[in-house]
Design a protein around this motif. Structure first.
Motif, PDB file in Angstrom:
ATOM      1  N   LYS A  85     -41.470  -9.158 -36.799  1.00  0.00           N
ATOM      2  CA  LYS A  85     -42.116  -9.762 -37.971  1.00  0.00           C
ATOM      3  C   LYS A  85     -43.636  -9.612 -37.882  1.00  0.00           C
ATOM      4  O   LYS A  85     -44.289  -9.258 -38.867  1.00  0.00           O
ATOM      5  CB  LYS A  85     -41.728 -11.233 -38.110  1.00  0.00           C
ATOM      6  N   GLU A  86     -44.175  -9.857 -36.709  1.00  0.00           N
ATOM      7  CA  GLU A  86     -45.620  -9.725 -36.517  1.00  0.00           C
ATOM      8  C   GLU A  86     -46.058  -8.270 -36.750  1.00  0.00           C
ATOM      9  O   GLU A  86     -47.076  -8.018 -37.406  1.00  0.00           O
ATOM     10  CB  GLU A  86     -45.989 -10.170 -35.100  1.00  0.00           C
ATOM     11  N   ALA A  87     -45.282  -7.321 -36.238  1.00  0.00           N
ATOM     12  CA  ALA A  87     -45.589  -5.900 -36.433  1.00  0.00           C
ATOM     13  C   ALA A  87     -45.546  -5.553 -37.915  1.00  0.00           C
ATOM     14  O   ALA A  87     -46.440  -4.862 -38.439  1.00  0.00           O
ATOM     15  CB  ALA A  87     -44.604  -5.026 -35.656  1.00  0.00           C
ATOM     16  N   ASN A  88     -44.533  -6.031 -38.600  1.00  0.00           N
ATOM     17  CA  ASN A  88     -44.419  -5.767 -40.036  1.00  0.00           C
ATOM     18  C   ASN A  88     -45.612  -6.329 -40.794  1.00  0.00           C
ATOM     19  O   ASN A  88     -46.176  -5.667 -41.667  1.00  0.00           O
ATOM     20  CB  ASN A  88     -43.118  -6.346 -40.587  1.00  0.00           C
ATOM     21  N   ASP A  89     -46.007  -7.551 -40.461  1.00  0.00           N
ATOM     22  CA  ASP A  89     -47.151  -8.172 -41.127  1.00  0.00           C
ATOM     23  C   ASP A  89     -48.418  -7.332 -40.930  1.00  0.00           C
ATOM     24  O   ASP A  89     -49.198  -7.139 -41.867  1.00  0.00           O
ATOM     25  CB  ASP A  89     -47.379  -9.591 -40.611  1.00  0.00           C
ATOM     26  N   GLU A  90     -48.601  -6.814 -39.715  1.00  0.00           N
ATOM     27  CA  GLU A  90     -49.767  -5.973 -39.425  1.00  0.00           C
ATOM     28  C   GLU A  90     -49.704  -4.665 -40.205  1.00  0.00           C
ATOM     29  O   GLU A  90     -50.719  -4.180 -40.707  1.00  0.00           O
ATOM     30  CB  GLU A  90     -49.872  -5.692 -37.917  1.00  0.00           C
ATOM     31  N   MET A  91     -48.505  -4.092 -40.325  1.00  0.00           N
ATOM     32  CA  MET A  91     -48.348  -2.841 -41.076  1.00  0.00           C
ATOM     33  C   MET A  91     -48.625  -3.068 -42.564  1.00  0.00           C
ATOM     34  O   MET A  91     -49.266  -2.239 -43.212  1.00  0.00           O
ATOM     35  CB  MET A  91     -46.951  -2.264 -40.869  1.00  0.00           C
ATOM     36  N   VAL A  92     -48.154  -4.181 -43.086  1.00  0.00           N
ATOM     37  CA  VAL A  92     -48.415  -4.507 -44.490  1.00  0.00           C
ATOM     38  C   VAL A  92     -49.921  -4.635 -44.714  1.00  0.00           C
ATOM     39  O   VAL A  92     -50.463  -4.103 -45.689  1.00  0.00           O
ATOM     40  CB  VAL A  92     -47.680  -5.804 -44.913  1.00  0.00           C
ATOM     41  N   LYS A  93     -50.614  -5.308 -43.807  1.00  0.00           N
ATOM     42  CA  LYS A  93     -52.067  -5.453 -43.919  1.00  0.00           C
ATOM     43  C   LYS A  93     -52.745  -4.091 -43.901  1.00  0.00           C
ATOM     44  O   LYS A  93     -53.680  -3.848 -44.674  1.00  0.00           O
ATOM     45  CB  LYS A  93     -52.618  -6.306 -42.769  1.00  0.00           C
ATOM     46  N   ALA A  94     -52.294  -3.212 -43.008  1.00  0.00           N
ATOM     47  CA  ALA A  94     -52.891  -1.873 -42.905  1.00  0.00           C
ATOM     48  C   ALA A  94     -52.732  -1.104 -44.212  1.00  0.00           C
ATOM     49  O   ALA A  94     -53.666  -0.444 -44.682  1.00  0.00           O
ATOM     50  CB  ALA A  94     -52.269  -1.097 -41.743  1.00  0.00           C
ATOM     51  N   VAL A  95     -51.557  -1.198 -44.806  1.00  0.00           N
ATOM     52  CA  VAL A  95     -51.313  -0.512 -46.080  1.00  0.00           C
ATOM     53  C   VAL A  95     -52.191  -1.109 -47.172  1.00  0.00           C
ATOM     54  O   VAL A  95     -52.869  -0.390 -47.913  1.00  0.00           O
ATOM     55  CB  VAL A  95     -49.816  -0.574 -46.470  1.00  0.00           C
TER      56      VAL A  95
END
Length: 128
Positions: A85-95
């Protein structure tokens, strides 16, 4: 060139994790992808969008590497789920920080998997 291909491969692989969480959050987006969005031709995306995709992909590859290590170190199903979940949140922020919507990023990711010429263009953008 091999490094860029590996970078995009890592970014696209991390999209698997990214897409899984997104699918849980937005079933409607998944339905629209199944009805033709996945076959979007190259002209549907501007050079600016492809450049934003290239930039975000590079950031996602870094995030993916970082969180792969954290995931391997996590013990127990809950800890692994928290890392995902934390990784996904970071990826969403990057996008989002790249200027793209998540759905557009995913659509470009699907399109470049099916269009080698678009993949080449995005790789060249990432190298410049």
């Amino acid at each position: 060139m091999q490094r860029m291909t590996a970078l995009f491969s890592a970014a696209l692989l991390s999209l698997g994790l990214f897409a899984t969480v997104q699918a849980q959050e937005t079933q409607q987006s998944q339905d629209s992808a199944a009805t033709g969005q996945a076959q979007a031709p190259a002209q549907d995306f501007s050079d600016d969008q492809l450049q934003m995709f290239a930039d975000a992909s590079q950031e996602i590859a870094v995030i993916s590497q970082e969180y792969t290590q954290k995931l391997q170190a996590a013990e127990g199903e809950q800890a692994q789920q928290d890392v995902r979940k934390e990784a996904n949140d970071e990826m969403v922020k990057a996008v989002q920080n790249s200027g793209l919507e998540v759905d557009t990023f995913n659509a470009i990711g699907q399109a470049i998997q099916q269009d080698p010429e678009m993949m080449q263009r995005v790789q060249e953008m990432a190298e410049s």
